[in-house]
Motif scaffolding. Sequence first.
Motif, PDB file in Angstrom:
ATOM      1  N   GLN A 119      61.451 147.142 124.028  1.00  0.00           N
ATOM      2  CA  GLN A 119      60.306 146.446 123.440  1.00  0.00           C
ATOM      3  C   GLN A 119      59.689 147.285 122.328  1.00  0.00           C
ATOM      4  OE1 GLN A 119      58.104 146.218 127.107  1.00  0.00           O
ATOM      5  NE2 GLN A 119      58.775 144.125 127.526  1.00  0.00           N
ATOM      6  N   PHE A 120      59.303 146.643 121.237  1.00  0.00           N
ATOM      7  CA  PHE A 120      58.642 147.337 120.140  1.00  0.00           C
ATOM      8  C   PHE A 120      57.320 147.901 120.633  1.00  0.00           C
ATOM      9  CE2 PHE A 120      56.026 147.071 116.118  1.00  0.00           C
ATOM     10  CZ  PHE A 120      56.614 148.178 115.526  1.00  0.00           C
ATOM     11  N   ASP A 121      57.123 149.197 120.425  1.00  0.00           N
ATOM     12  CA  ASP A 121      55.948 149.873 120.970  1.00  0.00           C
ATOM     13  C   ASP A 121      55.448 150.880 119.937  1.00  0.00           C
ATOM     14  OD1 ASP A 121      53.994 151.003 122.492  1.00  0.00           O
ATOM     15  OD2 ASP A 121      55.300 151.762 124.075  1.00  0.00           O
ATOM     16  N   PRO A 122      54.762 150.399 118.876  1.00  0.00           N
ATOM     17  CA  PRO A 122      54.364 151.301 117.793  1.00  0.00           C
ATOM     18  C   PRO A 122      53.424 152.418 118.224  1.00  0.00           C
ATOM     19  CG  PRO A 122      53.288 149.152 117.574  1.00  0.00           C
ATOM     20  CD  PRO A 122      54.328 149.004 118.636  1.00  0.00           C
ATOM     21  N   LYS A 123      52.590 152.169 119.243  1.00  0.00           N
ATOM     22  CA  LYS A 123      51.661 153.216 119.685  1.00  0.00           C
ATOM     23  C   LYS A 123      52.409 154.428 120.246  1.00  0.00           C
ATOM     24  CE  LYS A 123      47.723 150.232 120.743  1.00  0.00           C
ATOM     25  NZ  LYS A 123      46.769 149.782 121.809  1.00  0.00           N
ATOM     26  N   ARG A 124      53.587 154.178 120.775  1.00  0.00           N
ATOM     27  CA  ARG A 124      54.392 155.255 121.355  1.00  0.00           C
ATOM     28  C   ARG A 124      54.754 156.297 120.299  1.00  0.00           C
ATOM     29  NH1 ARG A 124      58.264 155.200 125.700  1.00  0.00           N
ATOM     30  NH2 ARG A 124      59.943 156.699 125.397  1.00  0.00           N
ATOM     31  N   TYR A 125      54.953 155.836 119.063  1.00  0.00           N
ATOM     32  CA  TYR A 125      55.399 156.730 117.993  1.00  0.00           C
ATOM     33  C   TYR A 125      54.325 156.949 116.930  1.00  0.00           C
ATOM     34  CZ  TYR A 125      59.836 155.464 120.161  1.00  0.00           C
ATOM     35  OH  TYR A 125      60.850 155.241 121.074  1.00  0.00           O
ATOM     36  N   ALA A 126      53.086 156.659 117.254  1.00  0.00           N
ATOM     37  CA  ALA A 126      51.993 156.830 116.296  1.00  0.00           C
ATOM     38  C   ALA A 126      51.419 158.240 116.382  1.00  0.00           C
ATOM     39  CB  ALA A 126      50.904 155.800 116.575  1.00  0.00           C
ATOM     40  N   VAL A 127      50.670 158.620 115.360  1.00  0.00           N
ATOM     41  CA  VAL A 127      49.942 159.887 115.388  1.00  0.00           C
ATOM     42  C   VAL A 127      48.954 159.851 116.548  1.00  0.00           C
ATOM     43  CG1 VAL A 127      48.311 161.341 114.143  1.00  0.00           C
ATOM     44  CG2 VAL A 127      50.191 160.240 112.911  1.00  0.00           C
ATOM     45  N   GLN A 128      48.941 160.915 117.341  1.00  0.00           N
ATOM     46  CA  GLN A 128      48.028 160.980 118.480  1.00  0.00           C
ATOM     47  C   GLN A 128      47.174 162.240 118.349  1.00  0.00           C
ATOM     48  OE1 GLN A 128      50.021 160.427 122.309  1.00  0.00           O
ATOM     49  NE2 GLN A 128      51.725 159.420 121.261  1.00  0.00           N
ATOM     50  N   THR A 129      45.878 162.095 118.607  1.00  0.00           N
ATOM     51  CA  THR A 129      44.941 163.207 118.469  1.00  0.00           C
ATOM     52  C   THR A 129      44.163 163.387 119.768  1.00  0.00           C
ATOM     53  OG1 THR A 129      44.689 162.709 116.108  1.00  0.00           O
ATOM     54  CG2 THR A 129      43.029 164.139 117.105  1.00  0.00           C
ATOM     55  N   LYS A 130      43.919 164.634 120.118  1.00  0.00           N
ATOM     56  CA  LYS A 130      43.149 164.901 121.341  1.00  0.00           C
ATOM     57  C   LYS A 130      42.221 166.086 121.139  1.00  0.00           C
ATOM     58  CE  LYS A 130      43.530 165.612 126.338  1.00  0.00           C
ATOM     59  NZ  LYS A 130      44.434 165.690 127.508  1.00  0.00           N
ATOM     60  N   GLU A 131      40.965 165.884 121.496  1.00  0.00           N
ATOM     61  CA  GLU A 131      39.979 166.962 121.504  1.00  0.00           C
ATOM     62  C   GLU A 131      40.090 167.691 122.842  1.00  0.00           C
ATOM     63  OE1 GLU A 131      37.825 167.976 119.244  1.00  0.00           O
ATOM     64  OE2 GLU A 131      37.748 166.336 117.772  1.00  0.00           O
ATOM     65  N   ILE A 132      40.399 168.975 122.782  1.00  0.00           N
ATOM     66  CA  ILE A 132      40.551 169.747 124.018  1.00  0.00           C
ATOM     67  C   ILE A 132      39.200 170.196 124.544  1.00  0.00           C
ATOM     68  CG2 ILE A 132      41.591 171.818 125.042  1.00  0.00           C
ATOM     69  CD1 ILE A 132      43.562 169.647 124.262  1.00  0.00           C
ATOM     70  N   GLY A 133      38.224 170.367 123.647  1.00  0.00           N
ATOM     71  CA  GLY A 133      36.963 170.947 124.063  1.00  0.00           C
ATOM     72  C   GLY A 133      37.077 172.461 124.064  1.00  0.00           C
ATOM     73  N   THR A 134      36.382 173.102 124.935  1.00  0.00           N
ATOM     74  CA  THR A 134      36.378 174.565 124.968  1.00  0.00           C
ATOM     75  C   THR A 134      37.373 175.070 126.006  1.00  0.00           C
ATOM     76  OG1 THR A 134      34.057 174.640 124.307  1.00  0.00           O
ATOM     77  CG2 THR A 134      34.980 176.630 125.290  1.00  0.00           C
ATOM     78  N   THR A 135      38.326 175.879 125.551  1.00  0.00           N
ATOM     79  CA  THR A 135      39.319 176.503 126.420  1.00  0.00           C
ATOM     80  C   THR A 135      39.266 178.003 126.196  1.00  0.00           C
ATOM     81  OG1 THR A 135      40.787 174.574 126.310  1.00  0.00           O
ATOM     82  CG2 THR A 135      41.780 176.665 126.974  1.00  0.00           C
ATOM     83  N   GLU A 136      38.891 178.733 127.247  1.00  0.00           N
ATOM     84  CA  GLU A 136      38.765 180.191 127.154  1.00  0.00           C
ATOM     85  C   GLU A 136      37.855 180.602 125.995  1.00  0.00           C
ATOM     86  OE1 GLU A 136      42.425 182.401 127.550  1.00  0.00           O
ATOM     87  OE2 GLU A 136      43.381 180.727 128.593  1.00  0.00           O
ATOM     88  N   GLY A 137      36.846 179.779 125.748  1.00  0.00           N
ATOM     89  CA  GLY A 137      35.906 180.085 124.680  1.00  0.00           C
ATOM     90  C   GLY A 137      36.311 179.572 123.321  1.00  0.00           C
TER      91      GLY A 137
END
Length: 231
Positions: A119-137
């Motif tokens: 099935q065509f699934d454009p979200k699967r191959y789209a740019v993905q961004t995630k804010e990690i927040g604070t990790t070890e400062g």
Amino acid sequence: MPKPDYQAGVGQPVEGQGGHWYQKFCSFGDYQTLADFQRALGGLDAMDVRQTDMLQRAGLEVRFFTTTPPVPRRTPEQAMLEIYGQIDFPKTFLAVNPAAAKQVVGLPTWVWLTNENGQFDPKRYAVQTKEIGTTEGYQLKWQIVPMLTLSPETGDPQKCAEAGVPWSESDADNPDACTVTYNKAGKYTLTADVNWTVRWWLAGEAQDPIPGPTNTATQEVIVGEIQTVTR
């Protein structure tokens, strides 16, 4: 890191009796972990001058502590590399039109990416961004960016935007369609490579991208010629 297998010499404390042995390792270059370094070291002859240089740069040292030594703070790059190791990069699947066994010389072959169920699934191959927040400062954010490259086995590879466009008559002139064209009849292996790049930011400042994996799908295609009759 703990080193319970350290063989204490004469006059040295015994492991577990009042304390423990620990090994220090300073990451450098391509050696982010002690295991990486030890594998590289194992491939060198003991007399190789490179081994001495590597040992000095690694800062290898074994010491006995009666209390657990403090764990040194990792660099932002080391923290991001651990996060990188947890990112799920999608596997690649492709579809074509005309059907794989009915390709035609001179007629564009449409190619688009699908999920494992076709099935065509454009979200699967789209740019993905995630804010990690604070990790070890560290304030971290990552983004994975795909680049699709089609290799028809004949002619030059073709770079495409994200997942392509499924064939339909209404989309026949869509400029975002991803196509290849065969100029000679025969049997070919069409390859779709999705190369992922990891962009990341430290406190809002862009850092050097991290090369990600290249996930590949292939499709055997048979290209024929349309016979015409002239009078």
